[in-house]
Design an enzyme around this catalytic site. Structure first.
Site, short mmCIF file in Angstrom:
data_model
loop_
_atom_site.label_atom_id
_atom_site.label_comp_id
_atom_site.label_asym_id
_atom_site.label_seq_id
_atom_site.Cartn_x
_atom_site.Cartn_y
_atom_site.Cartn_z
N CYS A 5 50.24 40.82 34.22
CA CYS A 5 50.19 41.91 35.20
C CYS A 5 51.61 42.45 35.47
CB CYS A 5 49.47 41.49 36.47
SG CYS A 5 49.02 42.90 37.53
N HIS A 34 44.57 39.46 34.97
CA HIS A 34 44.92 38.19 35.62
C HIS A 34 43.98 37.08 35.15
CE1 HIS A 34 47.91 39.28 38.71
NE2 HIS A 34 47.28 40.43 38.81
N GLU A 50 44.48 34.03 35.37
CA GLU A 50 44.64 32.90 36.29
C GLU A 50 43.78 33.03 37.54
OE1 GLU A 50 47.69 35.78 38.00
OE2 GLU A 50 46.56 35.46 36.14
#
Length: 256
Positions: A117, A203, A205
């Site tokens: 990002c 993202h 994660e």
């Protein structure tokens, strides 16, 4: 000359923001979020040379709050630049230093670079691509990314579903990288250069709990109006391919 891979793989996570309260309580920082992602990816890969506990040596560097502290390139194999609420194109000292450090790592060392990002945009900026506010607006929550041929090869799927939370973008692919994917709102969704760098605009994660906290907070503070909130909130719980991206990151880090 090829990088002689160190065992364990030494990854320095450059934390560029502080999580919201619930996420911070659970993971301490974004470094903790990424550590869970990477160790989960290593477990899913099931490779004897990449044990999920002992095969990764992860250090965390809060470069937003402690911009004087950066890892010595001679002591690491890779950096991972996290997301951030800040603008990647901002002319602020800590962001300028991060861009310079990333450019140095990419051009002067064999340390590999992962950007996520904001980190993806920092890599783009370090490679002299234009970054800025996307006129097409926000991407948020789970979003489909159309993969290039290289993207399909790297991720091992035909389409990538990944959490997003951005309204900034890299406007074009810098010289010397391969395109990984695009979406209707953002054409530069990932960059790749063998044994050098790999980035994603999304993202991997994030999970539904992290994303819900962000979406709810941005609605409560007026960043998302009611219409945008309803649009993004309904995508928070959708299945996503964060684990697939994590495995791709680890394959990239161990390319010989």
């Amino acid at each position: 000359m090829n990088l002689k891979l160190h065992q364990p793989v030494r990854i320095a996570i450059l934390e560029c923001d502080t999580p919201l309260p619930k996420t911070k309580d659970k993971f301490q920082g974004y470094g903790g979020v990424f550590e869970v992602l990477l160790r989960s990816g290593a477990k899913a890969l099931g490779r004897p040379d990449l044990d999920p506990e002992t095969g990764l040596e992860i250090s965390k560097w809060q470069v937003e709050l402690e911009p004087e502290r950066y890892p010595d390139p001679g002591t690491i194999d890779a950096i991972l630049i996290t997301g951030s609420k800040h603008d990647s194109f901002a002319d602020t000292p800590w962001i300028n230093k991060l861009v310079d450090y990333t450019a140095m790592i990419s051009s002067e060392t064999q340390v590999r670079v992962i950007g996520v990002c904001f980190g993806h945009q920092i890599v783009g900026r370090a490679l002299k691509a234009e970054v800025g506010r996307n006129p097409l607006g926000w991407e948020a929550a789970v979003t489909d990314v159309d993969l290039s041929a290289k993207g399909k090869e790297i991720f091992g799927v035909d389409k990538l579903r990944i959490h997003q939370m951005h309204r900034d973008c890299v406007f074009y692919y810098p010289e010397g990288v391969e395109e990984l994917g695009s979406s209707p709102v953002c054409k530069v969704q990932g960059m790749y250069s063998p044994k050098r760098l790999m980035t994603v605009q999304g993202h991997p994660e994030f999970n539904k709990d992290i994303m819900r906290e962000i979406v709810d907070t941005r609605h409560a503070t007026g960043i998302f109006d009611d219409k945008a909130y309803e649009e993004h909130e309904k995508k928070v719980d959708l299945p996503h391919d964060g684990l697939i991206v994590s495995q791709a990151f680890l394959r990239f880090l161990t390319e010989k």
